[in-house]
Scaffold this motif. Structure first.
Motif, PDB file in Angstrom:
ATOM      1  N   THR A   1       0.863  -1.174   0.000  1.00 64.34           N
ATOM      2  CA  THR A   1       0.000   0.000   0.000  1.00 64.34           C
ATOM      3  C   THR A   1       0.905   1.232   0.000  1.00 64.34           C
ATOM      4  O   THR A   1       2.110   1.134   0.286  1.00 64.34           O
ATOM      5  N   GLN A   2       0.319   2.384  -0.263  1.00 62.77           N
ATOM      6  CA  GLN A   2       1.108   3.606  -0.214  1.00 62.77           C
ATOM      7  C   GLN A   2       1.666   3.836   1.187  1.00 62.77           C
ATOM      8  O   GLN A   2       2.822   4.235   1.344  1.00 62.77           O
ATOM      9  N   ALA A   3       0.870   3.569   2.200  1.00 63.50           N
ATOM     10  CA  ALA A   3       1.316   3.757   3.585  1.00 63.50           C
ATOM     11  C   ALA A   3       2.461   2.808   3.921  1.00 63.50           C
ATOM     12  O   ALA A   3       3.450   3.212   4.553  1.00 63.50           O
ATOM     13  N   GLU A   4       2.354   1.535   3.501  1.00 62.41           N
ATOM     14  CA  GLU A   4       3.433   0.580   3.749  1.00 62.41           C
ATOM     15  C   GLU A   4       4.722   1.005   3.049  1.00 62.41           C
ATOM     16  O   GLU A   4       5.809   0.945   3.634  1.00 62.41           O
ATOM     17  N   ALA A   5       4.597   1.452   1.811  1.00 58.53           N
ATOM     18  CA  ALA A   5       5.773   1.903   1.066  1.00 58.53           C
ATOM     19  C   ALA A   5       6.393   3.124   1.738  1.00 58.53           C
ATOM     20  O   ALA A   5       7.618   3.224   1.840  1.00 58.53           O
TER      21      ALA A   5
ATOM     22  N   GLY B   1       9.605   8.766   4.591  1.00 58.53           N
ATOM     23  CA  GLY B   1       8.755   9.831   4.086  1.00 58.53           C
ATOM     24  C   GLY B   1       7.365   9.833   4.691  1.00 58.53           C
ATOM     25  O   GLY B   1       6.624  10.786   4.507  1.00 58.53           O
ATOM     26  N   GLY B   2       6.993   8.762   5.363  1.00 59.67           N
ATOM     27  CA  GLY B   2       5.692   8.733   6.016  1.00 59.67           C
ATOM     28  C   GLY B   2       4.593   8.161   5.150  1.00 59.67           C
ATOM     29  O   GLY B   2       4.786   7.813   3.982  1.00 59.67           O
ATOM     30  N   ALA B   3       3.409   8.096   5.741  1.00 59.34           N
ATOM     31  CA  ALA B   3       2.274   7.424   5.117  1.00 59.34           C
ATOM     32  C   ALA B   3       1.799   8.098   3.832  1.00 59.34           C
ATOM     33  O   ALA B   3       1.339   7.433   2.909  1.00 59.34           O
ATOM     34  N   SER B   4       1.902   9.405   3.750  1.00 57.24           N
ATOM     35  CA  SER B   4       1.385  10.090   2.568  1.00 57.24           C
ATOM     36  C   SER B   4       2.443  10.328   1.483  1.00 57.24           C
ATOM     37  O   SER B   4       2.125  10.837   0.409  1.00 57.24           O
TER      38      SER B   4
ATOM     39  N   GLU C   1       1.922  11.387  -2.654  1.00 57.18           N
ATOM     40  CA  GLU C   1       2.454  12.612  -3.266  1.00 57.18           C
ATOM     41  C   GLU C   1       3.403  12.292  -4.417  1.00 57.18           C
ATOM     42  O   GLU C   1       3.393  12.972  -5.437  1.00 57.18           O
ATOM     43  N   TYR C   2       4.221  11.249  -4.278  1.00 55.70           N
ATOM     44  CA  TYR C   2       5.124  10.851  -5.362  1.00 55.70           C
ATOM     45  C   TYR C   2       4.329  10.417  -6.594  1.00 55.70           C
ATOM     46  O   TYR C   2       4.645  10.791  -7.713  1.00 55.70           O
ATOM     47  N   GLU C   3       3.299   9.609  -6.352  1.00 56.63           N
ATOM     48  CA  GLU C   3       2.533   9.040  -7.461  1.00 56.63           C
ATOM     49  C   GLU C   3       1.630  10.072  -8.142  1.00 56.63           C
ATOM     50  O   GLU C   3       1.192   9.853  -9.269  1.00 56.63           O
TER      51      GLU C   3
ATOM     52  N   GLN D   1       8.794  15.016  -5.418  1.00 49.88           N
ATOM     53  CA  GLN D   1       9.691  14.048  -6.036  1.00 49.88           C
ATOM     54  C   GLN D   1      10.423  13.270  -4.949  1.00 49.88           C
ATOM     55  O   GLN D   1      10.921  13.862  -3.990  1.00 49.88           O
ATOM     56  N   PRO D   2      10.501  11.958  -5.112  1.00 51.15           N
ATOM     57  CA  PRO D   2      11.234  11.158  -4.128  1.00 51.15           C
ATOM     58  C   PRO D   2      12.728  11.411  -4.252  1.00 51.15           C
ATOM     59  O   PRO D   2      13.217  11.861  -5.295  1.00 51.15           O
ATOM     60  N   HIS D   3      13.435  11.105  -3.206  1.00 54.79           N
ATOM     61  CA  HIS D   3      14.888  11.194  -3.229  1.00 54.79           C
ATOM     62  C   HIS D   3      15.421  10.192  -4.254  1.00 54.79           C
ATOM     63  O   HIS D   3      14.817   9.141  -4.479  1.00 54.79           O
ATOM     64  N   LYS D   4      16.529  10.520  -4.862  1.00 53.18           N
ATOM     65  CA  LYS D   4      17.127   9.660  -5.882  1.00 53.18           C
ATOM     66  C   LYS D   4      17.360   8.242  -5.350  1.00 53.18           C
ATOM     67  O   LYS D   4      17.164   7.259  -6.069  1.00 53.18           O
TER      68      LYS D   4
END
Length: 140
Positions: A92-96, A102-105, A109-111, A116-119
């Motif tokens: 799930t997004q929260a698990e990822a 980066g936390g549950a959300s 936000e990335y998707e 933008q996620p860290h490299k």
């Protein structure tokens, strides 16, 4: 009025490379997304490709727009890739978010391309996409 008689030097190279006043087509890419801009006027560096734009036309604006559009496509592509990999890993997004930081959300936000996620997150997800069996080791 711009002074076109005195030599201009590449500030990027910073080694005395003289810029060439010309109008050229410019191509490049932003994170793998190509862009192309026709007839870019300015002082072009023959060594590194840096451009000092002329003030007498819209070259800077056209280049900026092309680079921004390529960046937007790259961000959209990355968002789709992150979502596909997360789903492939059955997270799930929260698990990822908990697993990669980066936390549950964060993954929401990335998707959506909002942030933008860290490299390192992108590289780790690309590795897990190729080797999903490593997820259990990572989670342990």
């Amino acid at each position: 009025m711009e002074n076109t008689t005195r030599p201009r030097y590449c500030l990027q190279c910073d080694d005395g490379t003289v810029l060439v006043r010309d109008t050229r087509d410019v191509a490049g890419n932003v994170d793998g997304e190509p862009y192309f801009v026709e007839r870019v006027s300015g002082w072009h560096c023959p060594a590194c490709g840096e451009i000092e734009f002329a003030q007498d036309d819209d070259s800077a604006s056209r280049c900026s727009q092309a680079i921004w559009a390529a960046g937007a496509k790259a961000r959209e592509r990355r968002a789709r890739e992150l979502r596909a990999t997360r789903k492939k890993l059955k997270l799930t997004q929260a698990e990822a978010g908990r697993l990669f930081g980066g936390g549950a959300s964060a993954f929401s936000e990335y998707e959506r391309g909002k942030t933008q996620p860290h490299k390192s997150t992108v590289l780790l997800l690309r590795l897990l996409d190729r080797h999903p069996e490593l997820l259990q080791e990572l989670a342990a």
